[in-house]
Design a protein around this motif. Structure first.
Motif, short mmCIF file in Angstrom:
data_model
loop_
_atom_site.label_atom_id
_atom_site.label_comp_id
_atom_site.label_asym_id
_atom_site.label_seq_id
_atom_site.Cartn_x
_atom_site.Cartn_y
_atom_site.Cartn_z
N GLY A 71 0.79 -1.23 0.00
CA GLY A 71 0.00 0.00 0.00
C GLY A 71 0.81 1.27 0.00
N ALA A 72 2.12 1.18 -0.33
CA ALA A 72 2.99 2.35 -0.28
C ALA A 72 2.51 3.46 -1.21
CB ALA A 72 4.43 1.95 -0.62
N GLY A 73 2.10 3.08 -2.42
CA GLY A 73 1.64 4.07 -3.38
C GLY A 73 0.39 4.79 -2.91
N THR A 74 -0.54 4.04 -2.32
CA THR A 74 -1.77 4.63 -1.81
C THR A 74 -1.49 5.58 -0.66
OG1 THR A 74 -3.03 2.65 -2.43
CG2 THR A 74 -4.03 4.12 -0.80
N LEU A 75 -0.61 5.16 0.25
CA LEU A 75 -0.25 6.01 1.39
C LEU A 75 0.40 7.30 0.91
CD1 LEU A 75 0.08 6.62 4.37
CD2 LEU A 75 2.12 5.16 4.40
N LEU A 76 1.32 7.19 -0.01
CA LEU A 76 2.01 8.37 -0.53
C LEU A 76 1.03 9.31 -1.21
CD1 LEU A 76 4.64 9.87 -1.01
CD2 LEU A 76 4.97 8.49 -3.08
N SER A 77 0.11 8.77 -2.00
CA SER A 77 -0.89 9.60 -2.67
C SER A 77 -1.76 10.34 -1.67
CB SER A 77 -1.77 8.73 -3.58
OG SER A 77 -1.02 8.15 -4.61
N THR A 78 -2.13 9.64 -0.59
CA THR A 78 -2.94 10.27 0.46
C THR A 78 -2.19 11.42 1.10
OG1 THR A 78 -4.08 8.18 0.92
CG2 THR A 78 -4.14 9.87 2.65
N LEU A 79 -0.93 11.22 1.42
CA LEU A 79 -0.12 12.25 2.05
C LEU A 79 0.04 13.47 1.15
CD1 LEU A 79 2.64 10.01 3.67
CD2 LEU A 79 0.78 11.19 4.84
N LEU A 80 0.30 13.24 -0.11
CA LEU A 80 0.49 14.35 -1.05
C LEU A 80 -0.82 15.11 -1.25
CD1 LEU A 80 2.78 12.63 -3.72
CD2 LEU A 80 3.46 14.31 -1.99
N ARG A 81 -1.93 14.39 -1.24
CA ARG A 81 -3.24 15.03 -1.43
C ARG A 81 -3.58 15.93 -0.24
NH1 ARG A 81 -5.59 10.77 -2.62
NH2 ARG A 81 -6.58 10.24 -0.63
N LEU A 82 -3.13 15.59 0.94
CA LEU A 82 -3.40 16.40 2.13
C LEU A 82 -2.57 17.70 2.15
CD1 LEU A 82 -3.61 13.61 4.86
CD2 LEU A 82 -5.48 15.09 4.08
N ARG A 83 -1.50 17.73 1.37
CA ARG A 83 -0.64 18.91 1.25
C ARG A 83 -0.21 19.47 2.62
NH1 ARG A 83 -3.26 22.96 -3.02
NH2 ARG A 83 -1.15 23.85 -2.83
N PRO A 84 0.44 18.65 3.44
CA PRO A 84 0.86 19.12 4.76
C PRO A 84 2.11 20.00 4.68
CG PRO A 84 1.61 16.89 4.41
CD PRO A 84 0.78 17.24 3.21
N ARG A 85 2.31 20.81 5.69
CA ARG A 85 3.56 21.55 5.82
C ARG A 85 4.63 20.65 6.44
NH1 ARG A 85 4.82 26.94 7.54
NH2 ARG A 85 7.07 27.23 7.29
N VAL A 86 4.18 19.79 7.38
CA VAL A 86 5.09 18.90 8.09
C VAL A 86 4.48 17.50 8.16
CG1 VAL A 86 6.28 18.45 10.28
CG2 VAL A 86 5.92 20.82 9.53
N VAL A 87 5.30 16.49 7.96
CA VAL A 87 4.91 15.09 8.20
C VAL A 87 5.80 14.54 9.30
CG1 VAL A 87 4.93 12.73 7.29
CG2 VAL A 87 3.99 14.58 5.91
N LEU A 88 5.18 14.06 10.37
CA LEU A 88 5.90 13.38 11.44
C LEU A 88 5.82 11.90 11.14
CD1 LEU A 88 4.57 15.40 14.53
CD2 LEU A 88 6.67 15.77 13.22
N LEU A 89 6.95 11.31 10.82
CA LEU A 89 6.99 9.96 10.26
C LEU A 89 7.80 9.00 11.13
CD1 LEU A 89 6.56 8.00 7.78
CD2 LEU A 89 8.68 8.97 6.85
N ASP A 90 7.19 7.87 11.47
CA ASP A 90 7.92 6.80 12.14
C ASP A 90 8.66 6.00 11.08
OD1 ASP A 90 8.88 4.99 13.95
OD2 ASP A 90 6.92 4.17 14.51
N LEU A 91 9.79 5.39 11.45
CA LEU A 91 10.53 4.55 10.50
C LEU A 91 10.02 3.12 10.51
CD1 LEU A 91 14.25 5.73 10.95
CD2 LEU A 91 12.66 6.26 9.09
N ASP A 92 9.60 2.63 11.66
CA ASP A 92 9.13 1.25 11.77
C ASP A 92 7.61 1.23 11.81
OD1 ASP A 92 11.76 -0.07 12.01
OD2 ASP A 92 11.90 1.10 13.85
N LEU A 93 7.02 0.91 10.66
CA LEU A 93 5.57 1.00 10.52
C LEU A 93 4.91 -0.38 10.47
CD1 LEU A 93 5.45 3.96 7.96
CD2 LEU A 93 4.96 4.04 10.42
N GLY A 94 5.29 -1.24 11.40
CA GLY A 94 4.65 -2.55 11.50
C GLY A 94 4.77 -3.37 10.23
#
Length: 232
Positions: free
Chosen positions: A50-73
């Protein structure tokens, strides 16, 4: 006279949290919301597909900042999201429980603005967001260079280990694959229709080529660099 960077109203600063630990994500959400930011949380896909879907969702939200964990289960390593987000002009801040500072350096190499530990006070994360909003640096040059140096060292070490695995014959690679599945020498011999003595000789060759002293260490090294055996 140097002009002071213009700070955007917090209500106009969208922050997206990508974190699979619900309690930690909720704590971040609450703290940032109280400070007046526009906070969103994005569900992490249950697998890496689901990497592509997640990335598309993030880009669509147009955030100023993304707080991202490295270990995502089950999704895997969040580092693959950094470069496309950074390329889109999004400020990526890593917030991780991983003590591996080489991984922190890898995140910076891909474009993250900063890397923070989950064990740090919550206010450290808030302070980093405030500095980004104010257009200020979030890491010193020395901190950044040190993390990048650790990443380069880890990369060289990993390449050296990969070269050891490349020396395995196809049969030795298959035997190591069986060991990674928890199978005994007897099980491997039976599956390969060979003697246990033959398998023990192959195991000794594996240990010698990988520079380790036990089957457990060989399996651990394989997992450490993400080595995958040929189809068994």
């Amino acid at each position: 006279m140097t002009q002071k960077p213009q700070q955007t109203s917090r209500s106009q600063v969208r922050i997206v949290i990508v974190e699979d630990h619900v309690l930690f994500a909720e704590s971040l959400d609450l703290a940032l919301t109280v400070e007046g930011y526009d906070v969103r949380r994005v569900d992490v896909p249950v697998d890496g597909a689901g990497a592509g879907t997640l990335l598309s969702t993030l880009l669509r939200l147009r955030p100023r900042v993304v707080l991202l964990d490295l270990d995502l289960g089950a999704f895997g390593d969040g580092v693959r999201l950094i470069a496309p987000l950074a390329k889109a002009g999004i400020n990526v801040v890593i917030v991780t429980a991983s003590p591996d500072r080489g991984r922190w350096g890898e995140a910076l190499r891909h474009g993250a603005r900063a890397a923070l530990s989950k064990s740090q006070p919550l206010n450290d994360i808030l302070a980093t967001v405030r500095r980004i909003n104010a257009g200020l640096p979030v890491m010193t040059h020395e901190e950044r260079e040190e993390l990048l140096r650790l990443w380069h060292e880890k990369r060289r070490e990993t390449q050296g280990i990969q070269e050891r695995f490349a020396q395995l014959t196809s049969r030795e690679a298959q035997v190591l694959g069986h060991l990674m599945l928890g199978r005994s020498v007897h099980d491997i011999a039976t599956a390969g229709v060979v003697s246990e003595a033959t398998v023990r000789t192959q195991v000794k060759a594996i240990l010698a080529k990988l520079h380790v002293s036990s089957q457990l260490a060989a399996v651990g090294l394989a997992h450490r660099i993400g080595w995958r055996p040929p189809a068994l």
